[in-house]
Scaffold this motif. Sequence first.
Motif, PDB file in Angstrom:
ATOM      1  N   GLY A  50      24.525  -5.627  39.536  1.00 30.25           N
ATOM      2  CA  GLY A  50      24.883  -7.018  39.236  1.00 30.25           C
ATOM      3  C   GLY A  50      24.474  -7.412  37.820  1.00 30.25           C
ATOM      4  O   GLY A  50      25.220  -8.096  37.106  1.00 30.25           O
ATOM      5  N   ILE A  51      23.288  -6.967  37.419  1.00 25.67           N
ATOM      6  CA  ILE A  51      22.814  -7.229  36.047  1.00 25.67           C
ATOM      7  C   ILE A  51      23.767  -6.569  35.046  1.00 25.67           C
ATOM      8  O   ILE A  51      24.153  -7.156  34.037  1.00 25.67           O
ATOM      9  CB  ILE A  51      21.367  -6.699  35.858  1.00 25.67           C
ATOM     10  CG1 ILE A  51      20.376  -7.537  36.684  1.00 25.67           C
ATOM     11  CG2 ILE A  51      20.972  -6.689  34.377  1.00 25.67           C
ATOM     12  CD1 ILE A  51      18.992  -6.909  36.842  1.00 25.67           C
ATOM     13  N   ARG A  52      24.172  -5.342  35.362  1.00 18.39           N
ATOM     14  CA  ARG A  52      25.081  -4.609  34.463  1.00 18.39           C
ATOM     15  C   ARG A  52      26.425  -5.333  34.362  1.00 18.39           C
ATOM     16  O   ARG A  52      27.005  -5.453  33.272  1.00 18.39           O
ATOM     17  CB  ARG A  52      25.283  -3.179  34.966  1.00 18.39           C
ATOM     18  CG  ARG A  52      25.926  -2.270  33.920  1.00 18.39           C
ATOM     19  CD  ARG A  52      25.829  -0.806  34.333  1.00 18.39           C
ATOM     20  NE  ARG A  52      26.786  -0.470  35.359  1.00 18.39           N
ATOM     21  CZ  ARG A  52      28.040  -0.067  35.148  1.00 18.39           C
ATOM     22  NH1 ARG A  52      28.507   0.033  33.909  1.00 18.39           N
ATOM     23  NH2 ARG A  52      28.833   0.240  36.141  1.00 18.39           N
ATOM     24  N   ALA A  53      26.917  -5.835  35.498  1.00 17.52           N
ATOM     25  CA  ALA A  53      28.182  -6.585  35.493  1.00 17.52           C
ATOM     26  C   ALA A  53      28.083  -7.798  34.568  1.00 17.52           C
ATOM     27  O   ALA A  53      28.999  -8.093  33.784  1.00 17.52           O
ATOM     28  CB  ALA A  53      28.518  -7.041  36.918  1.00 17.52           C
ATOM     29  N   ASP A  54      26.954  -8.465  34.636  1.00 17.79           N
ATOM     30  CA  ASP A  54      26.683  -9.629  33.805  1.00 17.79           C
ATOM     31  C   ASP A  54      26.676  -9.252  32.316  1.00 17.79           C
ATOM     32  O   ASP A  54      27.255  -9.942  31.477  1.00 17.79           O
ATOM     33  CB  ASP A  54      25.298 -10.167  34.203  1.00 17.79           C
ATOM     34  CG  ASP A  54      25.197 -11.665  34.073  1.00 17.79           C
ATOM     35  OD1 ASP A  54      26.224 -12.307  33.792  1.00 17.79           O
ATOM     36  OD2 ASP A  54      24.084 -12.185  34.250  1.00 17.79           O
ATOM     37  N   LEU A  55      26.026  -8.124  32.021  1.00 19.53           N
ATOM     38  CA  LEU A  55      25.908  -7.673  30.622  1.00 19.53           C
ATOM     39  C   LEU A  55      27.258  -7.209  30.074  1.00 19.53           C
ATOM     40  O   LEU A  55      27.568  -7.424  28.901  1.00 19.53           O
ATOM     41  CB  LEU A  55      24.866  -6.551  30.515  1.00 19.53           C
ATOM     42  CG  LEU A  55      23.418  -6.964  30.845  1.00 19.53           C
ATOM     43  CD1 LEU A  55      22.519  -5.747  30.976  1.00 19.53           C
ATOM     44  CD2 LEU A  55      22.858  -7.924  29.789  1.00 19.53           C
ATOM     45  N   ILE A  56      28.069  -6.564  30.935  1.00 13.06           N
ATOM     46  CA  ILE A  56      29.411  -6.137  30.510  1.00 13.06           C
ATOM     47  C   ILE A  56      30.231  -7.375  30.139  1.00 13.06           C
ATOM     48  O   ILE A  56      30.909  -7.409  29.113  1.00 13.06           O
ATOM     49  CB  ILE A  56      30.125  -5.334  31.638  1.00 13.06           C
ATOM     50  CG1 ILE A  56      29.491  -3.945  31.807  1.00 13.06           C
ATOM     51  CG2 ILE A  56      31.628  -5.202  31.364  1.00 13.06           C
ATOM     52  CD1 ILE A  56      29.935  -3.181  33.058  1.00 13.06           C
ATOM     53  N   LYS A  57      30.146  -8.399  30.993  1.00 18.68           N
ATOM     54  CA  LYS A  57      30.913  -9.633  30.768  1.00 18.68           C
ATOM     55  C   LYS A  57      30.545 -10.296  29.442  1.00 18.68           C
ATOM     56  O   LYS A  57      31.393 -10.822  28.741  1.00 18.68           O
ATOM     57  CB  LYS A  57      30.665 -10.619  31.917  1.00 18.68           C
ATOM     58  CG  LYS A  57      31.769 -10.621  32.959  1.00 18.68           C
ATOM     59  CD  LYS A  57      31.576 -11.722  33.970  1.00 18.68           C
ATOM     60  CE  LYS A  57      32.728 -12.690  34.067  1.00 18.68           C
ATOM     61  NZ  LYS A  57      34.043 -12.084  34.158  1.00 18.68           N
ATOM     62  N   SER A  58      29.245 -10.242  29.121  1.00 18.46           N
ATOM     63  CA  SER A  58      28.807 -10.898  27.881  1.00 18.46           C
ATOM     64  C   SER A  58      28.794  -9.935  26.690  1.00 18.46           C
ATOM     65  O   SER A  58      28.283 -10.265  25.628  1.00 18.46           O
ATOM     66  CB  SER A  58      27.420 -11.514  28.084  1.00 18.46           C
ATOM     67  OG  SER A  58      26.491 -10.494  28.400  1.00 18.46           O
ATOM     68  N   ARG A  59      29.352  -8.715  26.900  1.00 15.99           N
ATOM     69  CA  ARG A  59      29.427  -7.684  25.833  1.00 15.99           C
ATOM     70  C   ARG A  59      28.069  -7.427  25.181  1.00 15.99           C
ATOM     71  O   ARG A  59      27.947  -7.281  23.971  1.00 15.99           O
ATOM     72  CB  ARG A  59      30.434  -8.088  24.767  1.00 15.99           C
ATOM     73  CG  ARG A  59      31.867  -8.133  25.261  1.00 15.99           C
ATOM     74  CD  ARG A  59      32.826  -8.203  24.093  1.00 15.99           C
ATOM     75  NE  ARG A  59      34.180  -7.892  24.490  1.00 15.99           N
ATOM     76  CZ  ARG A  59      35.041  -8.760  25.005  1.00 15.99           C
ATOM     77  NH1 ARG A  59      34.647 -10.005  25.205  1.00 15.99           N
ATOM     78  NH2 ARG A  59      36.268  -8.393  25.316  1.00 15.99           N
ATOM     79  N   SER A  60      27.045  -7.389  26.009  1.00 18.68           N
ATOM     80  CA  SER A  60      25.685  -7.202  25.494  1.00 18.68           C
ATOM     81  C   SER A  60      25.426  -5.735  25.164  1.00 18.68           C
ATOM     82  O   SER A  60      26.003  -4.833  25.771  1.00 18.68           O
ATOM     83  CB  SER A  60      24.689  -7.672  26.549  1.00 18.68           C
ATOM     84  OG  SER A  60      23.389  -7.330  26.175  1.00 18.68           O
ATOM     85  N   ALA A  61      24.512  -5.511  24.217  1.00 17.81           N
ATOM     86  CA  ALA A  61      24.110  -4.137  23.853  1.00 17.81           C
ATOM     87  C   ALA A  61      23.022  -3.607  24.787  1.00 17.81           C
ATOM     88  O   ALA A  61      22.614  -2.451  24.684  1.00 17.81           O
ATOM     89  CB  ALA A  61      23.599  -4.128  22.408  1.00 17.81           C
TER      90      ALA A  61
END
Length: 254
Positions: A171-182
């Motif tokens: 879920g955290i990864r999904a969130d980071l993908i959505k925000s294009r985080s590094a």
Amino acid sequence: MSQSMRKTILITGASSGLGEGMAREFAARGRNLALCARRTDRLEQLKTELEAKYPASKVSIKALDVNDHDAVFTVFKEFKAEFGTLDRVIVNAGMGKGASLGTGYFYANVQTAQTNFVAAIAQCEAALEIFREQNSGHLVTISSISALRGMPRAMTVYAATKAGLLSLTEGIRADLIKSRSAIKTSCILPGYIRSEINEKVKNTPFMIDNETGCKLLVKAIEKEPVQAYVPGWPWALIGFLMKRLPLKLVMKLG
């Protein structure tokens, strides 16, 4: 940031078992270590040993009970202030108490749930606050092969918490993908590695010793996979089967 640049690594539950073993492996690779656990006497010994053996590694230790959620945030921030950055946080602290539900061991089952899952949320929150501020970092959660299916007896709540951790990390990864985080995430699923949490368990198939297990864990973490079984053989195959076989057959695998 490539994994070779992950200089400063925070490990929770670092006074014994997998945490202690991973600390040794990372120190051998010249990394700086932020180590925390409840038992500071054990951490003191580890710090002395690692600094003598690996002078290139800076080792800092702090007392931390991960069930004290405010302390999790405080300790992580103190480590960040001390080192300047935190490049990787390994959410490792955990416990394995428990028994079949309905047999009078609620206190042990709920303690495992709080330590392995609720406290893991606190650790992930604290790590990600720092990573988001830095716009870099590698969050590693230590789940378990038991996360893949429901387990009997002492493993019932333990397996459920590890499944929760696997889902939380995704879920955290999904969130980071959505925000294009590094920021990177990895969920590691160890098979049976002989450590203090399971030293009384007998006749377990495919059990490997703690040192070998920790070497393989660190090797896997350094590759920064989304998910990894450790050791890969036979657990990748067993994991594939566990997810698909009827529960009656899965019980025969363990």
